[in-house]
Enzyme design. Structure first.
Site, PDB file in Angstrom:
ATOM      1  N   HIS A   9       0.812  -1.216   0.000  1.00 47.78           N
ATOM      2  CA  HIS A   9       0.000   0.000   0.000  1.00 47.78           C
ATOM      3  C   HIS A   9       0.852   1.276   0.000  1.00 47.78           C
ATOM      4  O   HIS A   9       0.288   2.374   0.031  1.00 47.78           O
ATOM      5  CB  HIS A   9      -0.928   0.022   1.212  1.00 47.78           C
ATOM      6  N   ASP A  49      -2.606 -10.443  -2.880  1.00 48.06           N
ATOM      7  CA  ASP A  49      -3.248 -10.047  -1.634  1.00 48.06           C
ATOM      8  C   ASP A  49      -4.700  -9.681  -1.923  1.00 48.06           C
ATOM      9  O   ASP A  49      -5.044  -9.273  -3.044  1.00 48.06           O
ATOM     10  CB  ASP A  49      -2.515  -8.844  -1.043  1.00 48.06           C
ATOM     11  N   HIS A  80      -6.365  -7.154  -0.988  1.00 43.01           N
ATOM     12  CA  HIS A  80      -6.573  -5.723  -1.173  1.00 43.01           C
ATOM     13  C   HIS A  80      -5.699  -5.191  -2.310  1.00 43.01           C
ATOM     14  O   HIS A  80      -4.581  -5.651  -2.519  1.00 43.01           O
ATOM     15  CB  HIS A  80      -6.256  -4.975   0.127  1.00 43.01           C
ATOM     16  N   ASP A 105      -5.151 -13.205   2.782  1.00 43.37           N
ATOM     17  CA  ASP A 105      -6.428 -12.690   3.258  1.00 43.37           C
ATOM     18  C   ASP A 105      -7.542 -12.988   2.263  1.00 43.37           C
ATOM     19  O   ASP A 105      -8.680 -12.527   2.444  1.00 43.37           O
ATOM     20  CB  ASP A 105      -6.354 -11.203   3.570  1.00 43.37           C
TER      21      ASP A 105
END
Length: 364
Positions: free
Chosen positions: A176, A212, A214, A301
């Site tokens: 991120h 991932d 996200h 995740d």
């Protein structure tokens, strides 16, 4: 460059680079929607992985080397790096009785509408460089983040030296973080730094495959206008999921990088078969583009029931995904991102490695 912590790994084993200094970053809480909740990214995550890998002859646990600030500065702006290095010591108000500092005022481009770019420092540096309330800074967060980068670079170096796969147990994660913004529980972009390091080491074209749950807004931002690094991501639809403002399919790159960003949002409750269909689209782009190495932002995740997503993958699915990535036939650096179902995290990572090794063993 060979560093003291790097080992030559036998062809029959897979190098898993550890990150001992990760324990220095031990957030107790994160703030979501104004509520302080137990932090997702705990030290128990890496402990669970090491327990699952312990005693497996197929794995060689490898200590990270030390690479200094130069590779970090190749990717991140000097202001962000210096801020993170000094954030805890310079935090205001005084830090009495707290173990993390969080931003409470954020710089927004419309805050200075009509006044031109911000050129002053100001006392709100945390809100200038951080974009959410999830990501607190503690007394040893910088040291842990820098060590996480060393873990990624050690894995990348092993692939340059001939390893078909090297895994980095990076913590804190990194995808991120952009050139000068951090958030999402990330402080330095491990995958982005590793990709640039491979480029600097002579790999002409590198693909970053983000698995991932996200969207890796930071990695996308790092390479959005470049043709030498492809960014391909499978992630929760930004209509429903963090970081909300990036990750739509029409974000495909700019300038020389036009067409070198691939965003594949996931439907709710995506299962293994549908996920692999989307993954095939991403890997097809990597194969068609003539890329020479791949850095995988490897998050778990996407597991069914993970607190941070709505995917429905199983431990067996990760074995299939590992096989699929190995099918690229490219040197692969796999770096841990998210995954918060701690009781199965180690099994999920091992399943992915096992699948990769199985496919690798069947290739001519």
């Amino acid at each position: 460059m060979t560093t003291p912590g790097t080992q030559v790994v036998a062809a029959a084993s897979t190098a898993v680079v550890t990150c001992p200094s990760h324990v220095g970053h031990a957030p107790s809480v994160e703030v979501q929607c104004g509520r302080a909740i137990p932090a997702f990214d705990t030290t128990a995550r890496v402990d669970a992985i090491l327990t699952a890998l312990a005693g497996r002859p197929e794995v060689t646990l490898t200590a990270p080397g030390s690479y200094g600030l130069a590779p970090i500065r190749r990717v991140h702006e000097a202001g962000l790096v210096e801020f993170l290095r000094t954030a805890w010591a310079s935090a205001e108000p005084p830090r009495d009785g707290i173990d993390l500092v969080f931003a409470d005022t954020f710089f927004h481009d419309r805050l200075r509408q009509g006044m031109g770019p911000l050129t002053h420092g100001g006392g709100g540096a945390l809100g200038r460089y951080c974009f959410d309330t999830i990501t607190g800074v503690g007394p040893s967060t910088w040291e842990a983040a820098a060590a996480s980068v060393d873990t990624a670079l050690t894995a990348a170096e092993l692939t340059l030296r001939g390893a078909p796969l090297a895994v980095g147990l990076c913590r804190p994660p990194g995808h991120h973080v952009g050139p000068e913004l951090f958030g999402g529980g990330c402080y330095l972009n491990n995958a982005g730094i590793a990709a640039q390091w491979l480029r600097d080491g002579g790999v002409s074209r590198v693909a970053v495959l983000d698995l991932d749950f996200h969207h890796g807004n930071g990695t996308q931002a790092l390479f959005y206008d470049r043709a030498d690094v492809l960014y391909a991501s499978l992630h929760g639809d930004p209509e429903r999921h963090y970081p909300y403002f990036t990750g739509w399919p029409d974000e495909t790159g700019a300038g020389e990088g036009s067409g070198c960003t691939v965003n594949l949002p996931l439907p709710p409750r995506v299962g293994g078969d549908d996920y692999l269909d989307l993954l095939d689209t991403a890997t097809g782009r990597i194969l068609d583009g003539g890329f020479e190495a791949v850095v995988v932002s490897l998050g778990f995740d996407t597991y069914d029931g993970d607190v941070s997503g709505d995917a429905a993958l199983t431990t067996a699915d990760y074995r299939r995904i590992g096989r699929h990535v190995a099918g690229l036939g490219l040197p692969t650096v796999a770096l841990l991102e998210g995954g918060y179902s701690v009781t199965v995290l180690g099994d999920n990572l091992w399943s992915w490695i096992e699948g990769f090794r199985a496919e690798q063993g069947e290739r001519p």
